[in-house]
Scaffold this active site. Sequence first.
Site, PDB file in Angstrom:
ATOM      1  CG  ASP A 173      -1.788  -1.694   0.631  1.00 11.22           C
ATOM      2  OD1 ASP A 173      -2.032  -1.688   0.164  1.00 11.22           O
ATOM      3  OD2 ASP A 173      -2.936  -1.203   2.165  1.00 11.22           O
ATOM      4  CD  GLU A 410      -0.257  -6.084   8.908  1.00 17.92           C
ATOM      5  OE1 GLU A 410      -0.370  -5.763   9.890  1.00 17.92           O
ATOM      6  OE2 GLU A 410      -0.948  -5.508   7.587  1.00 17.92           O
TER       7      GLU A 410
END
Length: 723
Positions: A173, A410
């Site tokens: 992103d 993550e």
Amino acid sequence: MQDIIKKHLKAAQAVLNKNHAGSYTIPSSSLYPHQWNWDSGFIAIGYSHFNTGLAIKELQSLFSAQWRNGMLPQIVFNRNSLGRYFPEPDFWQTERSPNAPERFLTSGITMPPIHAVSVLKIYENAQDKQKVIPFLKWIYPKLMASHRYLYLERNLNQDGLIYIRHPWESGMDNSPAWDKVLRKIDLSGIRLPEYRRKDTESGVSSDMRPTKQNYDYFVYFMELFKKAKYEEKEIAKECPFLVCGPLFNAILCASNEALIKISDIIGKPYQEIEQWYSLTSKSIRDKLYHEEHGIFDAYDLRGKELLELETASGFLPMFGGAASQEQAEKIYRYLDSKSFCALHQGNCFTIPSYDTQKEGFKRENYWRGPVWININWMLVQGLRRYGFGQKADSLSRHILELPIRFGFYEYYDSFDGRGYGSKNFSWTASLFIDTAYETYVKAGARAYAGAAENILFRDRVLNKTGKQTDISGIRISQEMIKAVKEIKSRYYTPKGTVDYESIKTSGEYKNYKKITANLRGFDLTLLKGETEKLAFWINLYNTIVVDGIIENRVKESVKEVIGFFSRIKYIIGGYSFSPDDIEHGVLRANSRKPSRVWKQFGLLNAKRKFSLRHIDPRIHFALVCGSRSCAPIKYYTSEGIYDELEMATKNFINSSEVMVIPEENRILISQIFKWYRSDFGGLPGILNIIRKYILDDDKKIFLDNIKDDLQIDYLYYDWNLNK
Ligand code: 2M8
């Protein structure tokens, strides 16, 4: 399998279990409460090892929400979890498009198309492959439609380079790669709708997330899409962000390749997919490679220029095979450098998402620096494909080590491994499972599959024939060194592997064989002093093993030839020497081979006189047994032998053969330490040598303060050929 791996396999399965939401698995409960596109692709791969049904369901659920034009949406929303994420369906308003599915709520963009790769893995890992065929038949047209959509709707220049029209479509992103394009867009005069982010309210520090400015751009693009009713042609005219990235396109290549195999399995034609593959891979090679930077780059279709940024995505064209061998060799140099954490570099984990040496690298911010497990995972396969086995092993070990030490996060800090973002993250758990299975379960089975194919009942002398020339005395040893150097320079790769296939037919090998004939008359008493002997015997061991692999036509593993280390021989000065004789008889000062009760040379064995007087345990890091888990091949000289052994030891201790896990009060080390425990001076000696050579400061401190209950596991020994 080691207890610690078993324990964490269970923990990884528990993460997936916890995140399972009926027919699919959410990425993590804190940040991402819906189904995500490429996450599900990676998640299915983990399931494929222990529950084919769940793996299939994961993808069935995602593909059920496919758009009519073939687009596979980035998010499929769970109606019961609405309100916990931004942006959700009220913001996307995909009902403006006639292509959006009626029964499902989705976002209006897509993500990197990993899914054909996942489907093939499900088939390959299934215990009963036949049972997977109906699923292959069900998903095949859907996979075709999703690829066709990309080639029809996102292929602006018809060159097979697919563009993304939103940073979220890249999967990375807020990658710094997009900064240059975003900076050109002036949002000052534009009124964006009010929005409220949920990610920064989820307990994850905002330092680890994209900035407000990033989100403004994200929202701005969404507004454009809504206005265009998600009509691709219209968006292509209006959207200032149209970028062809190496990650998206490399994954598409890998998926095209997998889709060809799937078509073949179910008897469908695949000419169209072959054309897609060649078109995209050629354009990646020709248009995305940045010669000067030695890495692949993203191309901005609006600005008509490369973005000039070195992120981890630039290595991905190895995954799926788009890079040429020459390009792969060049990008490898960059990948295996301080910028992205080199082999045996202390205090670092491979591979950060952005060059650590560049301004703008952020160790804890999302896609602007931290290590991501899915990127590592794809690179492992890419690296193996181009022959960088050692580096691939090292990345695999980090895929295991990071979750074992720090939890299933993550993303991770590239310097100290700390976990960031959300905890219990699904693809980290899933790719941990895949790596553990591939490393510990399947590799073992593969290496032993060929065992006993070839049993050497009698000695096989490798230098029996061939005319002896007039080279004599110590010159034979020098000539051998020269011949081996020639083979080494051409066929031993800098990656520590050997190109056995090419050696077999080479002139250098023929020459080497001629010289080995002269060994028959070589007077071993000409070797003077420890250094000369050490170098001679280590080099000889390493070359007789290579020679044995070639002469016995070993395919996958030396384990295919029973008696390999004891029955292949060279006659030297009238004595026959096997690799075992050289290792245990000579270099290990006439010791027992592990698992044997007698010493290598019995009392009456005349070869006893060639035994060295004491064992230098560092030889274990220099002897190459033709397998992935032994030391990479180097060449040793009598003048430099001690320094060279130091270097070999340092490399080995900092390789993936030694895993130090302070948080678990454990170490996982090569079987070599178990087999040759006494050579190292028992356990204290082993710990000392690791402590002395380990480069990572945290690990050193841990080893300086060892507690009594330290647990030691021995790593699976990978007997697959080091080719
Ligand atoms: C991240 O992206 C989402 C938007 O798609 C977000 O930040 O809200 C990325 O890491 C992406 O690659 C990933 O698929 C997604 C879910 O794990 O989170």
